[in-house]
Design an enzyme around this catalytic site. Structure first.
Site, PDB file in Angstrom:
ATOM      1  N   ASP A  32       0.886  -1.164   0.000  1.00 54.51           N
ATOM      2  CA  ASP A  32       0.000   0.000   0.000  1.00 54.51           C
ATOM      3  C   ASP A  32       0.924   1.213   0.000  1.00 54.51           C
ATOM      4  O   ASP A  32       2.125   1.097   0.277  1.00 54.51           O
ATOM      5  CB  ASP A  32      -0.902   0.025   1.247  1.00 54.51           C
ATOM      6  N   LEU A  69      -5.968  -4.267  -5.553  1.00 53.50           N
ATOM      7  CA  LEU A  69      -7.022  -3.435  -4.951  1.00 53.50           C
ATOM      8  C   LEU A  69      -6.575  -1.976  -4.901  1.00 53.50           C
ATOM      9  O   LEU A  69      -7.367  -1.094  -4.607  1.00 53.50           O
ATOM     10  CB  LEU A  69      -7.281  -3.852  -3.497  1.00 53.50           C
ATOM     11  N   GLY A  70      -5.295  -1.753  -5.128  1.00 51.97           N
ATOM     12  CA  GLY A  70      -4.697  -0.429  -4.862  1.00 51.97           C
ATOM     13  C   GLY A  70      -5.265   0.676  -5.721  1.00 51.97           C
ATOM     14  O   GLY A  70      -5.699   0.456  -6.848  1.00 51.97           O
ATOM     15  N   GLY A  71      -5.241   1.881  -5.184  1.00 51.56           N
ATOM     16  CA  GLY A  71      -5.729   3.049  -5.918  1.00 51.56           C
ATOM     17  C   GLY A  71      -6.663   3.856  -5.037  1.00 51.56           C
ATOM     18  O   GLY A  71      -6.821   3.581  -3.850  1.00 51.56           O
ATOM     19  N   ASN A 110     -18.589  -1.745  -9.364  1.00 52.19           N
ATOM     20  CA  ASN A 110     -19.933  -1.527  -9.913  1.00 52.19           C
ATOM     21  C   ASN A 110     -20.029  -0.155 -10.579  1.00 52.19           C
ATOM     22  O   ASN A 110     -20.879   0.061 -11.440  1.00 52.19           O
ATOM     23  CB  ASN A 110     -20.981  -1.698  -8.814  1.00 52.19           C
ATOM     24  N   TYR A 134     -14.005   8.022 -11.225  1.00 53.50           N
ATOM     25  CA  TYR A 134     -13.586   6.769 -10.584  1.00 53.50           C
ATOM     26  C   TYR A 134     -14.075   5.562 -11.405  1.00 53.50           C
ATOM     27  O   TYR A 134     -13.309   4.628 -11.692  1.00 53.50           O
ATOM     28  CB  TYR A 134     -14.169   6.748  -9.168  1.00 53.50           C
ATOM     29  N   LYS A 138     -12.073   2.455 -13.517  1.00 52.71           N
ATOM     30  CA  LYS A 138     -12.281   1.012 -13.377  1.00 52.71           C
ATOM     31  C   LYS A 138     -12.540   0.383 -14.747  1.00 52.71           C
ATOM     32  O   LYS A 138     -12.087  -0.734 -15.021  1.00 52.71           O
ATOM     33  CB  LYS A 138     -13.431   0.742 -12.409  1.00 52.71           C
ATOM     34  N   ARG A 172     -29.776   0.280  -1.439  1.00 52.21           N
ATOM     35  CA  ARG A 172     -28.955  -0.006  -2.628  1.00 52.21           C
ATOM     36  C   ARG A 172     -28.013  -1.171  -2.368  1.00 52.21           C
ATOM     37  O   ARG A 172     -27.815  -2.045  -3.204  1.00 52.21           O
ATOM     38  CB  ARG A 172     -28.173   1.263  -2.998  1.00 52.21           C
TER      39      ARG A 172
HETATM   40  C1  15L Z   1     -16.923   1.292  -4.589  1.00 55.02           C
HETATM   41  O1  15L Z   1     -16.394   1.006  -5.659  1.00 55.02           O
HETATM   42  C2  15L Z   1     -16.156   1.929  -3.505  1.00 55.02           C
HETATM   43  O2  15L Z   1     -14.802   1.537  -3.488  1.00 55.02           O
HETATM   44  C3  15L Z   1     -16.780   1.701  -2.147  1.00 55.02           C
HETATM   45  O3  15L Z   1     -16.177   2.602  -1.238  1.00 55.02           O
HETATM   46  C4  15L Z   1     -18.290   1.908  -2.186  1.00 55.02           C
HETATM   47  O4  15L Z   1     -18.587   3.246  -2.497  1.00 55.02           O
HETATM   48  C5  15L Z   1     -18.895   0.990  -3.233  1.00 55.02           C
HETATM   49  O5  15L Z   1     -18.274   1.170  -4.463  1.00 55.02           O
HETATM   50  C6  15L Z   1     -20.397   1.176  -3.386  1.00 55.02           C
HETATM   51  O6  15L Z   1     -20.852   1.392  -4.510  1.00 55.02           O
HETATM   52  O7  15L Z   1     -21.103   1.060  -2.395  1.00 55.02           O
END
Ligand code: 15L
Length: 266
Positions: A32, A69-71, A110, A134, A138, A172
């Site tokens: 990390d 997982l980093g970032g 997601n 973000y 991804k 959600r």
């Molecule tokens: C993610 O990708 C985040 O890393 C996490 O912190 C949450 O925000 C999650 O999604 C989410 O959608 O709940």
């Protein structure tokens, strides 16, 4: 898998994996940008800034499989996303390839598909529809993973992770919750299944409210044990305390989708 590298090991998901993975993989290097505060004497930890190629080269040296997982793990300013997630993920794949790493499990999110409406059930073959910078990073990670798999033979598994935690936090998350032990199952498929070349799986447990067709993961033997429905009352009680989010509540990405949204401004 002889030696595993886990990047992002000081974060929430990384910290959970530090408890769960050593029983399966005895030789793990954790990395990390910041050193975890609760590091045990027996844990191998190497600090690295993923945006610096020379540091990434050092952490992948001697590694057989990477769990990346980093970032930066939420929405942020462009330069932060660019350095941590785009440059960082490029550096990791390129350094892994050069070092002869055989497999990478990439923590996608997601949010790579967060602009799909909650009313639509999606599989892994849909066009990416990121809900944020973000989410774009991804989608980039999935694309670069495909490139290293298709052109260079790296075996790559991208996990579009929902929300990892002890229980779903709100309405959600009833749809996207991922029990940590189910994440471990998905990681094991990525690191061990002999047929993996390049795959995308949804990182979700057995959630009856789910929006994702995860048959691709099931094809590889994924049997999630977590059931979000077991926590429905507490998740809905938490939801009742949240204000309504007219845009975010429509889309799968929630607040990420609603933030900065002005598509309907005339
Ligand atoms: C993610 O990708 C985040 O890393 C996490 O912190 C949450 O925000 C999650 O999604 C989410 O959608 O709940």
């Amino acid at each position: 898998m002889k030696k595993i590298l886990v990047t992002g090991s000081a974060g929430d998901v990384g910290s959970r994996l530090r408890k769960l993975l050593p029983a399966i993989y005895p030789d793990i290097r954790w990395s990390d940008i910041k050193t975890p505060t609760d590091l045990n004497a027996g844990e191998e930890f190497v600090a690295a800034d993923l945006s610096k190629m020379d540091q990434v080269e050092k952490v992948v040296d001697g590694i057989d499989g990477v769990v990346h997982l980093g970032g930066f793990s939420v929405e942020g300013p462009w330069d932060t996303i660019l350095q941590s997630n785009i440059v960082g993920t490029y550096n990791m794949f390129e350094a892994a390839y050069r070092a002869g790493v055989s497999r990478v499990v990439f923590a996608s999110s997601n949010h790579a598909v967060g602009m799909y409406p909650r009313s639509q059930r999606i599989g892994v073959n849909v066009t990416v529809r990121p809900d944020s910078r973000y989410g774009v990073s991804k989608a980039f990670g999935e694309a670069i993973g495909a490139m290293y798999a298709d052109k260079h033979g790296l075996r790559v598994t991208c996990l579009r992770i929902g929300n990892v935690g002890d229980a779903p936090l709100d309405q959600r998350r009833l749809a996207i919750w991922l029990k940590p032990e189910d994440l471990v199952q998905l990681i094991r498929i990525g690191l061990e299944h002999r047929d993996i070349k390049f795959e995308v799986f949804y990182g979700a447990s057995n959630n009856i409210d789910g929006w994702w067709d995860n048959s691709n993961a099931q094809r590889y033997g994924y049997h999630p044990i977590g059931k979000a429905d077991d926590y429905r009352d507490q998740a809905m009680a938490a939801q009742a305390k949240l204000g309504s989010d007219p845009v975010g509540d429509k889309f799968q990405g929630g607040t990420f989708s609603g933030a900065e949204y002005d598509a309907e401004k005339s």
